[in-house]
Scaffold this motif. Structure first.
Motif, short mmCIF file in Angstrom:
data_model
loop_
_atom_site.label_atom_id
_atom_site.label_comp_id
_atom_site.label_asym_id
_atom_site.label_seq_id
_atom_site.Cartn_x
_atom_site.Cartn_y
_atom_site.Cartn_z
N PHE A 62 0.84 -1.19 0.00
CA PHE A 62 0.00 0.00 0.00
C PHE A 62 0.88 1.24 0.00
O PHE A 62 2.00 1.24 0.54
CB PHE A 62 -0.91 0.03 1.24
N ASP A 63 0.34 2.28 -0.58
CA ASP A 63 1.07 3.55 -0.70
C ASP A 63 0.46 4.57 0.25
O ASP A 63 -0.09 5.59 -0.16
CB ASP A 63 1.02 4.06 -2.14
N PHE A 64 0.53 4.29 1.57
CA PHE A 64 0.01 5.21 2.57
C PHE A 64 1.06 6.28 2.90
O PHE A 64 2.26 6.09 2.68
CB PHE A 64 -0.36 4.47 3.86
N HIS A 65 0.58 7.39 3.46
CA HIS A 65 1.49 8.48 3.83
C HIS A 65 2.39 8.02 4.98
O HIS A 65 1.96 7.31 5.89
CB HIS A 65 0.67 9.70 4.24
N HIS A 66 3.64 8.45 4.94
CA HIS A 66 4.60 8.00 5.97
C HIS A 66 4.21 8.51 7.36
O HIS A 66 4.53 7.88 8.37
CB HIS A 66 6.01 8.45 5.60
N LEU A 67 3.49 9.65 7.43
CA LEU A 67 3.06 10.14 8.73
C LEU A 67 2.00 9.22 9.35
O LEU A 67 1.93 9.07 10.58
CB LEU A 67 2.50 11.56 8.61
N GLU A 83 -8.36 12.48 6.02
CA GLU A 83 -8.84 12.12 4.68
C GLU A 83 -7.77 12.40 3.65
O GLU A 83 -7.12 13.46 3.67
CB GLU A 83 -10.11 12.89 4.34
N TYR A 84 -7.59 11.46 2.73
CA TYR A 84 -6.67 11.61 1.61
C TYR A 84 -7.46 11.38 0.31
O TYR A 84 -8.64 11.05 0.34
CB TYR A 84 -5.51 10.62 1.73
N ASP A 85 -6.77 11.53 -0.79
CA ASP A 85 -7.45 11.40 -2.08
C ASP A 85 -8.01 10.00 -2.30
O ASP A 85 -9.10 9.84 -2.83
CB ASP A 85 -6.50 11.77 -3.21
N GLU A 108 -5.92 1.16 21.44
CA GLU A 108 -5.97 1.99 20.24
C GLU A 108 -6.27 1.14 19.01
O GLU A 108 -5.71 0.06 18.83
CB GLU A 108 -4.64 2.72 20.05
N LEU A 109 -7.17 1.65 18.18
CA LEU A 109 -7.50 1.00 16.92
C LEU A 109 -7.22 1.96 15.78
O LEU A 109 -7.85 3.01 15.67
CB LEU A 109 -8.98 0.58 16.89
N ASP A 110 -6.24 1.62 14.96
CA ASP A 110 -5.94 2.38 13.74
C ASP A 110 -6.56 1.66 12.56
O ASP A 110 -6.53 0.42 12.48
CB ASP A 110 -4.42 2.50 13.55
N ALA A 111 -7.12 2.43 11.63
CA ALA A 111 -7.81 1.82 10.49
C ALA A 111 -7.56 2.63 9.23
O ALA A 111 -7.59 3.87 9.24
CB ALA A 111 -9.31 1.71 10.76
N PHE A 112 -7.30 1.90 8.14
CA PHE A 112 -7.22 2.49 6.80
C PHE A 112 -8.43 2.00 6.01
O PHE A 112 -8.70 0.80 5.97
CB PHE A 112 -5.93 2.06 6.09
N ARG A 225 -17.12 9.07 4.35
CA ARG A 225 -16.33 8.60 3.21
C ARG A 225 -16.65 7.13 2.92
O ARG A 225 -16.74 6.31 3.84
CB ARG A 225 -14.83 8.75 3.55
N TYR A 226 -16.84 6.80 1.68
CA TYR A 226 -17.15 5.45 1.23
C TYR A 226 -18.44 4.92 1.86
O TYR A 226 -18.58 3.73 2.12
CB TYR A 226 -15.99 4.48 1.54
N VAL A 227 -19.37 5.83 2.15
CA VAL A 227 -20.64 5.44 2.76
C VAL A 227 -21.77 5.75 1.78
O VAL A 227 -21.87 6.87 1.26
CB VAL A 227 -20.88 6.19 4.09
N ALA A 228 -22.63 4.78 1.53
CA ALA A 228 -23.77 5.00 0.65
C ALA A 228 -24.76 5.96 1.32
O ALA A 228 -24.79 6.11 2.54
CB ALA A 228 -24.45 3.66 0.34
#
Length: 334
Positions: A62-67, A83-85, A108-112, A225-228
């Motif tokens: 995956f090409d996620f931001h390094h931050l 939010e990203y593009d 802690e729960l991190d999610a992409f 985001r990504y929600v119908a």
């Protein structure tokens, strides 16, 4: 963004924990703990306690931001929604009772979230998340229901189950407060000082977890985001549940402070009763001691050596004792 390789079903860590040795050509130290559940059009990737191997796997696929990677592997990250593009990054905290130390901590729960994937990275085991993942992996009907509405609905279900898991904890906390209230008025006020302190610390820790998350959940509700369109109200339901949790914590905070004040008042009242009795006894005995001291001096006193004088002194002392006790009873001092 690079495409994902063909997912490999299985949980290598759990398999090893059951005594199944890893394959010889895949040493344990070189196998990332990546678990994948797949349905047409959507993948759920769960990586518990990600380390360097898991980070390398993510960076490769995956090409996620390094931050964002830094946020995943840093400690004490505040809840937030970025939010990203082409994806969304979410950090949330949920209460988790650590039995080893006997206190409430934040997991802690991190999610992409992307157009065809949801990646969850809990830094500690989160029971509702594990249970939902196992259901999706074991049952095709559950997988079709959750995955068929897109990544936004799957994210909603994950967050909703984790938020709802707080209510049983709050009910147990409320039961503790009720038991403490009963113990206070049953004469155990000195023994429950530590119990009140423990419950108060649990409420403080719970509030520290929920307070910063309120803003993150409101941001998550606004982004959608990504929600119908027909699923927009679902994230509002999560926000309402989180506000109910906050209201209950506010109520418990007031209750435990009131119990602490009541307990201190009961202890103080009991101490005052003891001091009042001791003071009354001292005041009653003081005149008798004075009379006995006067007639016990090594000087000539009236009636010295006379048995009748002794009984007169005793009668006077008894009369003084009775009079003072009657006076104290009349004034409600005894």
């Amino acid at each position: 963004m690079p495409n994902l390789p063909k997912p490999r079903f299985g949980r290598p860590v759990r398999a090893r924990s059951r005594g199944i040795p890893p394959a010889r050509h895949e040493p344990e130290s070189e196998t990332p703990n990546v678990e994948i559940v797949e349905a047409p059009g959507l993948r759920w990737i769960n990586i518990e306690r990600p380390g360097q191997l898991e980070r390398a796997w993510l960076e490769e696929n995956f090409d996620f931001h390094h931050l964002d990677y830094e946020d995943v592997y840093s400690r004490n990250q505040r809840p937030k929604v970025d939010e990203y593009d082409d994806y969304q990054f979410v950090v949330l905290h949920f209460p988790r009772f650590d039995k080893t130390v006997g206190r409430l901590n934040a997991a802690e729960l991190d999610a992409f979230i992307g157009p065809d994937y949801v990646i969850t990275l809990p830094n500690e085991p989160i029971q509702p998340l594990e249970y939902l993942f196992e259901r999706c992996r074991a049952r095709e009907d559950v997988r079709e229901k959750l995955f068929g509405s897109g990544p936004g609905y799957l994210l909603y279900k994950i967050v909703d189950d984790c938020v709802d898991a707080s209510f049983p904890m709050l009910r147990k906390m409320g039961n503790k407060l009720e038991r403490l209230e009963d113990d206070i008025f049953e004469g155990h006020s000195e023994a429950i000082v530590r119990d009140i302190s423990n419950v108060k610390q649990e409420i403080i820790n719970f509030r520290k977890i929920v307070r910063p998350q309120r803003t993150a959940l409101r941001d998550l509700e606004r982004t959608k985001r990504y929600v119908a369109e027909d699923l927009e109200m679902y994230f509002d339901d999560i926000n309402d549940a989180n506000e109910r949790i906050w209201d209950m914590l506010e109520n418990y905070k007031e209750v435990v402070e009131a119990l602490e004040s009541t307990n201190e008042s009961v202890i103080s009242h009991r101490v005052n009763d003891i001091l009042r009795v001791l003071t009354s006894i001292s005041v009653v005995v003081l005149p008798l001691t004075l009379v006995a001291s006067v007639f016990g001096m090594n000087v000539h006193v009236p009636g010295e050596g006379d048995v009748e004088a002794f009984w007169v002194v005793v009668l006077v002392m008894v009369a003084m004792l009775g009079g003072m006790l009657g006076y104290f009873r009349h004034r409600n001092w005894l």
